[in-house]
Structure formats: C-alpha cells, structure tokens
Design a protein around this motif. Structure first.
Motif, PDB file in Angstrom:
ATOM      1  N   GLU A  35       0.814  -1.221   0.000  1.00 56.66           N
ATOM      2  CA  GLU A  35       0.000   0.000   0.000  1.00 56.66           C
ATOM      3  C   GLU A  35       0.848   1.271   0.000  1.00 56.66           C
ATOM      4  O   GLU A  35       0.603   2.190  -0.784  1.00 56.66           O
ATOM      5  CB  GLU A  35      -0.949   0.007   1.199  1.00 56.66           C
ATOM      6  CG  GLU A  35      -1.850   1.216   1.219  1.00 56.66           C
ATOM      7  CD  GLU A  35      -2.853   1.170   2.361  1.00 56.66           C
ATOM      8  OE1 GLU A  35      -3.761   2.013   2.331  1.00 56.66           O
ATOM      9  OE2 GLU A  35      -2.732   0.328   3.259  1.00 56.66           O
ATOM     10  N   LYS A  36       1.850   1.343   0.837  1.00 56.74           N
ATOM     11  CA  LYS A  36       2.684   2.547   0.912  1.00 56.74           C
ATOM     12  C   LYS A  36       3.437   2.771  -0.404  1.00 56.74           C
ATOM     13  O   LYS A  36       3.539   3.908  -0.877  1.00 56.74           O
ATOM     14  CB  LYS A  36       3.665   2.442   2.087  1.00 56.74           C
ATOM     15  CG  LYS A  36       4.429   3.696   2.353  1.00 56.74           C
ATOM     16  CD  LYS A  36       3.512   4.825   2.787  1.00 56.74           C
ATOM     17  CE  LYS A  36       4.325   6.058   3.113  1.00 56.74           C
ATOM     18  NZ  LYS A  36       3.514   7.249   3.157  1.00 56.74           N
TER      19      LYS A  36
ATOM     20  N   GLN B  14       0.981   4.116  -2.899  1.00 60.01           N
ATOM     21  CA  GLN B  14       0.684   5.523  -2.609  1.00 60.01           C
ATOM     22  C   GLN B  14       1.794   6.423  -3.130  1.00 60.01           C
ATOM     23  O   GLN B  14       1.526   7.462  -3.741  1.00 60.01           O
ATOM     24  CB  GLN B  14       0.509   5.733  -1.099  1.00 60.01           C
ATOM     25  CG  GLN B  14      -0.771   5.186  -0.547  1.00 60.01           C
ATOM     26  CD  GLN B  14      -0.802   5.251   0.979  1.00 60.01           C
ATOM     27  OE1 GLN B  14       0.205   5.488   1.639  1.00 60.01           O
ATOM     28  NE2 GLN B  14      -1.980   5.014   1.533  1.00 60.01           N
ATOM     29  N   ASN B  15       3.030   6.034  -2.876  1.00 55.91           N
ATOM     30  CA  ASN B  15       4.164   6.827  -3.342  1.00 55.91           C
ATOM     31  C   ASN B  15       4.201   6.895  -4.868  1.00 55.91           C
ATOM     32  O   ASN B  15       4.425   7.962  -5.441  1.00 55.91           O
ATOM     33  CB  ASN B  15       5.481   6.258  -2.815  1.00 55.91           C
ATOM     34  CG  ASN B  15       5.649   6.462  -1.334  1.00 55.91           C
ATOM     35  OD1 ASN B  15       5.041   7.346  -0.734  1.00 55.91           O
ATOM     36  ND2 ASN B  15       6.473   5.640  -0.713  1.00 55.91           N
TER      37      ASN B  15
ATOM     38  N   VAL C  11       1.692   6.520  -7.011  1.00 52.75           N
ATOM     39  CA  VAL C  11       0.568   7.307  -7.509  1.00 52.75           C
ATOM     40  C   VAL C  11       0.821   8.797  -7.308  1.00 52.75           C
ATOM     41  O   VAL C  11       0.704   9.594  -8.243  1.00 52.75           O
ATOM     42  CB  VAL C  11      -0.758   6.883  -6.834  1.00 52.75           C
ATOM     43  CG1 VAL C  11      -1.869   7.864  -7.127  1.00 52.75           C
ATOM     44  CG2 VAL C  11      -1.154   5.483  -7.301  1.00 52.75           C
ATOM     45  N   SER C  12       1.185   9.188  -6.101  1.00 53.74           N
ATOM     46  CA  SER C  12       1.368  10.622  -5.846  1.00 53.74           C
ATOM     47  C   SER C  12       2.556  11.180  -6.632  1.00 53.74           C
ATOM     48  O   SER C  12       2.444  12.249  -7.239  1.00 53.74           O
ATOM     49  CB  SER C  12       1.517  10.906  -4.349  1.00 53.74           C
ATOM     50  OG  SER C  12       2.661  10.285  -3.826  1.00 53.74           O
TER      51      SER C  12
ATOM     52  N   SER D 139      -6.960  14.363  -3.212  1.00 49.19           N
ATOM     53  CA  SER D 139      -6.397  13.364  -2.302  1.00 49.19           C
ATOM     54  C   SER D 139      -7.294  12.124  -2.239  1.00 49.19           C
ATOM     55  O   SER D 139      -6.807  10.989  -2.243  1.00 49.19           O
ATOM     56  CB  SER D 139      -6.226  13.967  -0.912  1.00 49.19           C
ATOM     57  OG  SER D 139      -5.751  13.000  -0.014  1.00 49.19           O
TER      58      SER D 139
ATOM     59  N   LEU E 107      -6.822   9.990  -5.403  1.00 48.07           N
ATOM     60  CA  LEU E 107      -5.594   9.191  -5.404  1.00 48.07           C
ATOM     61  C   LEU E 107      -5.702   8.015  -4.425  1.00 48.07           C
ATOM     62  O   LEU E 107      -5.255   6.911  -4.726  1.00 48.07           O
ATOM     63  CB  LEU E 107      -4.394  10.066  -5.062  1.00 48.07           C
ATOM     64  CG  LEU E 107      -4.087  11.190  -6.056  1.00 48.07           C
ATOM     65  CD1 LEU E 107      -2.822  11.929  -5.666  1.00 48.07           C
ATOM     66  CD2 LEU E 107      -3.985  10.671  -7.472  1.00 48.07           C
ATOM     67  N   SER E 108      -6.308   8.256  -3.283  1.00 46.84           N
ATOM     68  CA  SER E 108      -6.513   7.169  -2.316  1.00 46.84           C
ATOM     69  C   SER E 108      -7.398   6.078  -2.905  1.00 46.84           C
ATOM     70  O   SER E 108      -7.174   4.892  -2.673  1.00 46.84           O
ATOM     71  CB  SER E 108      -7.143   7.703  -1.029  1.00 46.84           C
ATOM     72  OG  SER E 108      -6.265   8.569  -0.381  1.00 46.84           O
TER      73      SER E 108
ATOM     74  N   VAL F 280      -5.398   3.762  -5.148  1.00 44.86           N
ATOM     75  CA  VAL F 280      -4.588   2.798  -4.394  1.00 44.86           C
ATOM     76  C   VAL F 280      -5.480   1.691  -3.827  1.00 44.86           C
ATOM     77  O   VAL F 280      -5.146   0.509  -3.909  1.00 44.86           O
ATOM     78  CB  VAL F 280      -3.802   3.507  -3.267  1.00 44.86           C
ATOM     79  CG1 VAL F 280      -3.132   2.498  -2.358  1.00 44.86           C
ATOM     80  CG2 VAL F 280      -2.770   4.455  -3.867  1.00 44.86           C
ATOM     81  N   GLU F 281      -6.606   2.063  -3.290  1.00 46.90           N
ATOM     82  CA  GLU F 281      -7.524   1.071  -2.720  1.00 46.90           C
ATOM     83  C   GLU F 281      -8.035   0.106  -3.787  1.00 46.90           C
ATOM     84  O   GLU F 281      -8.060  -1.106  -3.589  1.00 46.90           O
ATOM     85  CB  GLU F 281      -8.698   1.777  -2.047  1.00 46.90           C
ATOM     86  CG  GLU F 281      -9.654   0.830  -1.356  1.00 46.90           C
ATOM     87  CD  GLU F 281     -10.785   1.567  -0.683  1.00 46.90           C
ATOM     88  OE1 GLU F 281     -11.888   1.006  -0.628  1.00 46.90           O
ATOM     89  OE2 GLU F 281     -10.577   2.713  -0.232  1.00 46.90           O
TER      90      GLU F 281
END
Length: 131
Positions: free
Chosen positions: A65-66, A69-70, A72-73, A94, A97-98, A101-102
């Motif tokens: 997940e982390k 996130q990195n 994607v952002s 935000s 983007l979340s 990831v989900e």
C-alpha cells in the motif's frame, strides 16, 4: 519407506471461470493432508475468505500500500495539470488518489494503467469528476 511432500503454488483463484465452490472443495481436501502444502493466491473474494479465512495469510495490498501511494502521488503530481487541481481542490484530489490505491488491491500493473488513464484525462482538460 521415504515420505514425499508436495507443494502447490497456485495464483489467480479469482480468475477461475468454473464453479469456485468446486475449487474450494478441491483445496479443502488437500490442506488436510500433512504431506501436501498449498499456497493459494487470489484477489479478495467472499467465497475464498469464507473457506480459508482462518488459515494463515498475507494480504498483498497491506504489504504494498505505501509503495502504491508513493507511486501514484509521485507520478500524478509530476503533471502540471495535477498540481493545479491540487491547489484548487486538495481534499477531492487526495480522495481520488486514495481511491486508486484502494482499488488496485496491491496490484502494481492495475494502478500503473489507472494512473496513465488519469493523467491522460488531466492533460485533456477533464475535470476531477471526469478523471
């Protein structure tokens, strides 16, 4: 007399096109045998969670997940249009983007393709609601 152990590594149970209950029944027999070890892989599925939920497991999405996130952002924020939207609608951006990831459920290829699609939409002038 030698005893042999058999190890099965099976990926993509969720992609099985037949009856998933039959698939579960097949592996339920195998996991009872001490000489057979089975490592199964699937995206989250109620059928498999109900059948194998009490067995040890790793959730790929928890491990990646982390990193997702990195990715994607970093990838999206590198686009000028994205930075402009962040300044105008930071909360909504935000959340978008979340959500990426989900929805990826730990799968990098899925998130890469989804991010490319998002970036194309941003570059084409789509609003956040359309992206």
């Amino acid at each position: 007399m030698k005893r042999h152990r058999v190890y099965f590594f099976i990926d993509g149970l969720d992609e099985f096109s037949g009856n998933q209950d039959d698939l579960v029944a097949l592996f339920e027999r195998d996991i009872q045998n001490v000489n057979i070890k089975v490592c199964l892989s699937s995206r989250p599925s109620c059928v498999f969670e109900d059948a194998f939920g009490s067995i040890k497991k790793l959730r790929l999405q928890d491990l990646t997940e982390k990193d997702l996130q990195n990715y994607v952002s970093d990838t999206v924020y590198a686009v000028n249009q994205a930075r402009l939207l962040v300044s105008k609608q930071p909360w909504q951006f935000s959340n978008q983007l979340s959500s990426l990831v989900e929805n990826a459920q730990g799968v990098f290829l899925w998130v890469e393709l989804a991010v490319k699609d998002q970036i194309e939409g941003l570059k084409s002038g789509d609003s956040l609601e359309r992206v």
